[in-house]
Scaffold this motif. Structure first.
Motif, PDB file in Angstrom:
ATOM      1  N   MET A 206       0.825  -1.202   0.000  1.00 23.71           N
ATOM      2  CA  MET A 206       0.000   0.000   0.000  1.00 23.71           C
ATOM      3  C   MET A 206       0.862   1.256   0.000  1.00 23.71           C
ATOM      4  O   MET A 206       0.535   2.250  -0.674  1.00 23.71           O
ATOM      5  N   SER A 207       1.975   1.224   0.745  1.00 17.69           N
ATOM      6  CA  SER A 207       2.871   2.382   0.756  1.00 17.69           C
ATOM      7  C   SER A 207       3.459   2.616  -0.629  1.00 17.69           C
ATOM      8  O   SER A 207       3.529   3.757  -1.116  1.00 17.69           O
ATOM      9  N   SER A 208       3.897   1.511  -1.283  1.00 22.18           N
ATOM     10  CA  SER A 208       4.442   1.640  -2.643  1.00 22.18           C
ATOM     11  C   SER A 208       3.392   2.156  -3.609  1.00 22.18           C
ATOM     12  O   SER A 208       3.666   3.012  -4.463  1.00 22.18           O
ATOM     13  N   ALA A 209       2.183   1.632  -3.489  1.00 24.33           N
ATOM     14  CA  ALA A 209       1.107   2.095  -4.363  1.00 24.33           C
ATOM     15  C   ALA A 209       0.807   3.572  -4.129  1.00 24.33           C
ATOM     16  O   ALA A 209       0.574   4.339  -5.077  1.00 24.33           O
ATOM     17  N   ASN A 210       0.859   3.995  -2.867  1.00 24.60           N
ATOM     18  CA  ASN A 210       0.621   5.409  -2.569  1.00 24.60           C
ATOM     19  C   ASN A 210       1.713   6.283  -3.173  1.00 24.60           C
ATOM     20  O   ASN A 210       1.423   7.360  -3.731  1.00 24.60           O
ATOM     21  N   ARG A 211       2.976   5.820  -3.081  1.00 26.85           N
ATOM     22  CA  ARG A 211       4.062   6.603  -3.674  1.00 26.85           C
ATOM     23  C   ARG A 211       3.903   6.685  -5.187  1.00 26.85           C
ATOM     24  O   ARG A 211       4.128   7.745  -5.801  1.00 26.85           O
ATOM     25  N   THR A 212       3.533   5.538  -5.811  1.00 26.74           N
ATOM     26  CA  THR A 212       3.330   5.543  -7.266  1.00 26.74           C
ATOM     27  C   THR A 212       2.215   6.507  -7.667  1.00 26.74           C
ATOM     28  O   THR A 212       2.335   7.272  -8.626  1.00 26.74           O
ATOM     29  N   LEU A 213       1.125   6.460  -6.917  1.00 32.55           N
ATOM     30  CA  LEU A 213       0.014   7.366  -7.211  1.00 32.55           C
ATOM     31  C   LEU A 213       0.424   8.814  -7.012  1.00 32.55           C
ATOM     32  O   LEU A 213       0.030   9.698  -7.783  1.00 32.55           O
ATOM     33  N   ASP A 214       1.219   9.070  -5.964  1.00 27.27           N
ATOM     34  CA  ASP A 214       1.694  10.441  -5.750  1.00 27.27           C
ATOM     35  C   ASP A 214       2.551  10.912  -6.925  1.00 27.27           C
ATOM     36  O   ASP A 214       2.432  12.048  -7.392  1.00 27.27           O
ATOM     37  N   THR A 215       3.442   9.986  -7.419  1.00 29.05           N
ATOM     38  CA  THR A 215       4.285  10.344  -8.568  1.00 29.05           C
ATOM     39  C   THR A 215       3.452  10.626  -9.805  1.00 29.05           C
ATOM     40  O   THR A 215       3.677  11.605 -10.530  1.00 29.05           O
ATOM     41  N   VAL A 216       2.483   9.748 -10.057  1.00 27.22           N
ATOM     42  CA  VAL A 216       1.606   9.941 -11.215  1.00 27.22           C
ATOM     43  C   VAL A 216       0.840  11.249 -11.088  1.00 27.22           C
ATOM     44  O   VAL A 216       0.695  12.016 -12.056  1.00 27.22           O
ATOM     45  N   ASP A 217       0.372  11.526  -9.892  1.00 30.58           N
ATOM     46  CA  ASP A 217      -0.373  12.773  -9.687  1.00 30.58           C
ATOM     47  C   ASP A 217       0.522  13.988  -9.931  1.00 30.58           C
ATOM     48  O   ASP A 217       0.096  14.962 -10.572  1.00 30.58           O
ATOM     49  N   ARG A 218       1.757  13.938  -9.431  1.00 25.04           N
ATOM     50  CA  ARG A 218       2.656  15.079  -9.629  1.00 25.04           C
ATOM     51  C   ARG A 218       2.979  15.274 -11.114  1.00 25.04           C
ATOM     52  O   ARG A 218       2.972  16.400 -11.635  1.00 25.04           O
ATOM     53  N   GLU A 219       3.285  14.141 -11.820  1.00 18.68           N
ATOM     54  CA  GLU A 219       3.574  14.254 -13.251  1.00 18.68           C
ATOM     55  C   GLU A 219       2.364  14.777 -14.018  1.00 18.68           C
ATOM     56  O   GLU A 219       2.494  15.597 -14.935  1.00 18.68           O
ATOM     57  N   LEU A 220       1.175  14.297 -13.630  1.00 22.36           N
ATOM     58  CA  LEU A 220      -0.025  14.762 -14.314  1.00 22.36           C
ATOM     59  C   LEU A 220      -0.233  16.249 -14.077  1.00 22.36           C
ATOM     60  O   LEU A 220      -0.573  17.003 -15.009  1.00 22.36           O
ATOM     61  N   VAL A 221       0.018  16.686 -12.858  1.00 19.16           N
ATOM     62  CA  VAL A 221      -0.152  18.106 -12.547  1.00 19.16           C
ATOM     63  C   VAL A 221       0.881  18.942 -13.298  1.00 19.16           C
ATOM     64  O   VAL A 221       0.586  20.037 -13.797  1.00 19.16           O
ATOM     65  N   GLN A 222       2.121  18.417 -13.408  1.00 19.18           N
ATOM     66  CA  GLN A 222       3.168  19.166 -14.107  1.00 19.18           C
ATOM     67  C   GLN A 222       2.903  19.246 -15.610  1.00 19.18           C
ATOM     68  O   GLN A 222       3.161  20.264 -16.249  1.00 19.18           O
ATOM     69  N   ASN A 223       2.429  18.142 -16.190  1.00 15.61           N
ATOM     70  CA  ASN A 223       2.221  18.109 -17.639  1.00 15.61           C
ATOM     71  C   ASN A 223       0.858  18.638 -18.064  1.00 15.61           C
ATOM     72  O   ASN A 223       0.608  18.820 -19.264  1.00 15.61           O
ATOM     73  N   LEU A 224      -0.012  18.841 -17.111  1.00 19.53           N
ATOM     74  CA  LEU A 224      -1.365  19.258 -17.449  1.00 19.53           C
ATOM     75  C   LEU A 224      -1.397  20.596 -18.181  1.00 19.53           C
ATOM     76  O   LEU A 224      -2.128  20.735 -19.181  1.00 19.53           O
ATOM     77  N   PRO A 225      -0.617  21.614 -17.775  1.00 22.24           N
ATOM     78  CA  PRO A 225      -0.669  22.886 -18.533  1.00 22.24           C
ATOM     79  C   PRO A 225      -0.253  22.711 -19.991  1.00 22.24           C
ATOM     80  O   PRO A 225      -0.895  23.288 -20.892  1.00 22.24           O
ATOM     81  N   ARG A 226       0.848  21.924 -20.247  1.00 29.50           N
ATOM     82  CA  ARG A 226       1.277  21.722 -21.630  1.00 29.50           C
ATOM     83  C   ARG A 226       0.200  21.002 -22.431  1.00 29.50           C
ATOM     84  O   ARG A 226      -0.055  21.330 -23.600  1.00 29.50           O
TER      85      ARG A 226
END
Length: 307
Positions: A206-226
């Motif tokens: 669950m901790s690994s899954a949470n970290r993966t989701l956090d990474t995906v969320d951050r990348e999505l937030v970063q790439n969302l404007p482009r």
């Protein structure tokens, strides 16, 4: 003799006057007493243990009279009739209720009057002239006794022979189950260890899954404007292309209408001629494949001379 006779008459007159005054005083006292007091009846449908003649009668905690007499109801010995002697100015109303009460845990029982709303009429004697009857309400002692009786009845039902057998069987089953668990203590320990290990692994996952989701969320937030910019650019180009196509259609509407009216009508014969041309070319091709010399020279190929 006359003197003695006068003394006798005077003495008799004096005694007669004294007796008359005494009787008048008793009558006046009784009349006054009857005017100052009013009789009421209360019919209890519960035992009145401890209640006696002369017991106090209170109205909301204030003494307003006494119990004048106690008797069993002649038509129903389960009921007790109490004759009350209350003050004439006691505000006994039609909604006044009487119940047994106790002034303390060790004190004697009394009759407590409660209720009596301001707008209710006063309780008047009946047409037969008998004392009016004050309605009763269940006393706290009666409620306690009824509750105790119900509890005893329920306990009797719970502790019936059948329920005792069931409870005994349940206890035997519990004892058997605890014995089986004690015998499989090592297995239970291993199960608990496996469960704890699985829980730890699940926590890591669950901790690994949470970290993966956090990474995906951050990348999505970063790439969302482009992404939004690209989508906006694409939509703008599509909008421009649609406007260009609309302009071209508007500018060439006459030619398109002419082609639709004249060109399409001539398209059918043209296609028919093309199909005929294709059939002719296919026949020529077939003849060339079968005998190209005859087709080209108009005769068969010359035979070679053999000496």
């Amino acid at each position: 003799m006359e003197t003695k006779a006068n003394y006798v008459l005077i003495g008799a007159f004096t005694i007669a006057v004294t007796l008359f005054l005494l009787l008048f005083a008793l009558w006046a006292a009784k009349y006054s007493s009857e005017r100052d007091w009013q009789e009421y009846r209360v019919v209890f449908s519960e035992p009145v243990t401890g209640l006696t003649e002369g017991s106090s009668v209170q109205y909301n905690g204030i003494a307003v009279g006494t119990v004048d007499d106690l008797m069993l109801a002649p038509d129903d010995p389960r009921q007790v009739i109490a004759l009350l002697r209350l003050q004439a100015n006691a505000p006994v109303k039609v909604d006044t209720r009487a119940k047994l009460s106790m002034t303390s845990l060790t004190g004697p029982p009394i009759i407590q009057l409660t209720g009596g709303s301001p707008g209710a009429p006063a309780l008047e004697p009946g047409p037969d002239g008998r004392p009016p009857v004050i309605e009763t309400s269940a006393s706290a002692l009666q409620n306690i006794a009824d509750t105790a009786n119900r509890l005893v009845e329920r306990l009797d039902q719970v502790m019936s022979e059948e329920n005792v057998r069931r409870i005994t069987a349940t206890l035997d089953n519990i004892e058997t189950m605890t014995g089986a668990i004690a015998e499989q203590r090592e297995d239970m320990r291993q199960i608990l260890i496996n469960a704890r290990t699985a829980s730890e692994r699940l926590t890591v996952t669950m901790s690994s899954a949470n970290r993966t989701l956090d990474t995906v969320d951050r990348e999505l937030v970063q790439n969302l404007p482009r992404l939004i910019d690209k989508i906006d650019g694409t939509l703008s180009k599509l909008d421009s292309a649609a406007r260009g196509a609309d302009t071209i259609l508007n500018e060439n509407r006459a030619a398109i209408n002419s082609f639709a009216n004249d060109g399409l009508s001539q398209l059918g014969p043209t296609l028919g001629e093309l199909r005929s041309l294709i059939r002719d070319l296919r026949r020529i091709s077939d003849r060339l494949d079968a005998n190209p010399t005859r087709y080209l020279l108009g005769r068969d190929a010359p035979k070679e001379f053999e000496p």
